[in-house]
Design a protein around this motif. Structure first.
Motif, PDB file in Angstrom:
ATOM      1  N   PRO A 128       0.827  -1.210   0.000  1.00 47.19           N
ATOM      2  CA  PRO A 128       0.000   0.000   0.000  1.00 47.19           C
ATOM      3  C   PRO A 128       0.858   1.256   0.000  1.00 47.19           C
ATOM      4  N   SER A 129       0.417   2.242  -0.799  1.00 51.98           N
ATOM      5  CA  SER A 129       1.178   3.487  -0.917  1.00 51.98           C
ATOM      6  C   SER A 129       0.245   4.599  -1.386  1.00 51.98           C
ATOM      7  N   PRO A 130       0.424   5.816  -0.857  1.00 49.52           N
ATOM      8  CA  PRO A 130      -0.394   6.937  -1.343  1.00 49.52           C
ATOM      9  C   PRO A 130       0.120   7.512  -2.662  1.00 49.52           C
ATOM     10  N   THR A 131       1.299   7.075  -3.123  1.00 51.68           N
ATOM     11  CA  THR A 131       1.904   7.696  -4.315  1.00 51.68           C
ATOM     12  C   THR A 131       2.341   6.694  -5.382  1.00 51.68           C
ATOM     13  N   ALA A 132       2.801   5.507  -4.997  1.00 52.13           N
ATOM     14  CA  ALA A 132       3.387   4.574  -5.969  1.00 52.13           C
ATOM     15  C   ALA A 132       2.328   4.038  -6.932  1.00 52.13           C
TER      16      ALA A 132
END
Length: 308
Positions: A128-132
């Motif tokens: 999980p990532s807000p940007t990747a």
């Protein structure tokens, strides 16, 4: 979804089966699609029934002659009625790994191995990532229980040699009538009590049931398809808040009441709650490059069909 499999017969191929999870939400839709395309479907299940073989029969008698095997495995991870404890974690693992090992062994030993072997796993492989942004070649698989589960699951399916095409479909949240994630969401949203989960900023990789089973049929029938395909819609930049708004709009209801992260953690347990409170931006680059054409690439149209 209880794991099961199938048998497929087409006019160009010899008489044989495709094996798959045919009694669950995805399996039922896939069985209908394969039969509509002229395939004969045999299910593997725990109990004997007409048109099925059992897992015990598979282990003792081997794989029936078939064109393709499809594996839809596993205990529902997000079942809110099950506590996230060691016993349930073992069940989640064994319901996927043992049946996948058994099928892979049966394929390896078959005198006439199937032409295609398709496994459905999940986008939990990606961190999980807000940007990747993740495509099928992105790394993952080694940062928490769920990513490790997908890594072990896909490893269990791997076959030696190349006599059988191997395809892994990493699915997002499946949207469809009568089952899947949306079944638990509809009542609060219909009552005007729906809204984003947690912050709502997390990405929400989704796919319509018709497209997931379409990708699986495409993987079986298109001889050039192999390797990993992301089973998500191309409109992959959807956040959880945008999903909630779109579902509210499809129902003609407001969708502004957030579900606090503390409640999600209380219901599902902290480790399992990550699947709902954090998300991944996943793109189906190889799925599109393989020639699959989506029926529901956009969220609004997908949700309108689901709630119609």
């Amino acid at each position: 979804i209880h794991q099961t499999e199938w048998t497929s017969r087409t006019s160009q191929l010899e008489e044989v089966p495709v094996l798959g999870g045919g009694t669950g939400f995805i399996g039922t839709a896939l069985t209908q699609l394969l039969k509509a395309r002229g395939h004969e479907v045999t299910l593997i299940s725990r109990k004997p029934a007409p048109g099925r073989i059992t897992w015990d029969e598979l282990a003792t008698s081997g794989l029936p002659r078939c064109d393709a095997a499809i594996n839809l495995a596993g205990e529902n991870i997000l079942n809110p009625l099950r506590r996230w404890n060691e016993a349930f974690q073992k069940e989640v693992l064994s319901s996927r790994l043992e049946t996948t090992h058994l099928l892979a062994r049966a394929i390896t030993k078959a005198p006439h191995p199937p032409q295609a072997w398709v496994l459905v796993t999940g986008v939990a492989y990606y961190q999980p990532s807000p940007t990747a942004e993740y495509d099928e070649d992105s790394p993952g698989g080694d940062f928490d229980f769920f990513s490790n589960l997908v890594t072990k699951w896909e490893a269990a399916a791997r076959l030696p040699g190349d006599s059988t095409r191997q395809v892994v479909v990493r699915s997002g949240v499946v949207l469809g009538r009568g089952g899947g994630a949306i079944g638990h969401m509809l009542l609060p949203f219909r009552l005007g009590l729906g809204g984003p989960i947690g912050s709502g900023h997390q990405f929400f990789p989704w796919i319509h049931i018709r497209d997931l089973v379409g990708i699986l049929a495409h993987a079986v029938e298109a001889s050039h398809v192999q390797g990993v395909l992301n089973g998500v819609a191309p409109a992959s930049t959807t956040t959880n808040a945008e999903f909630a708004q779109a579902l509210g709009a499809a129902l003609g209801r407001p969708a502004f009441i957030p579900l606090p992260s503390t409640v999600v953690q209380a219901v599902f347990g902290r480790e399992r709650a990550i699947m709902l409170l954090e998300g991944q931006k996943v793109v189906p680059r190889r799925t599109l490059a393989s020639g699959y054409q989506y029926s529901f690439p956009e969220l609004g149209a997908a949700l309108k069909e689901v709630v119609a």
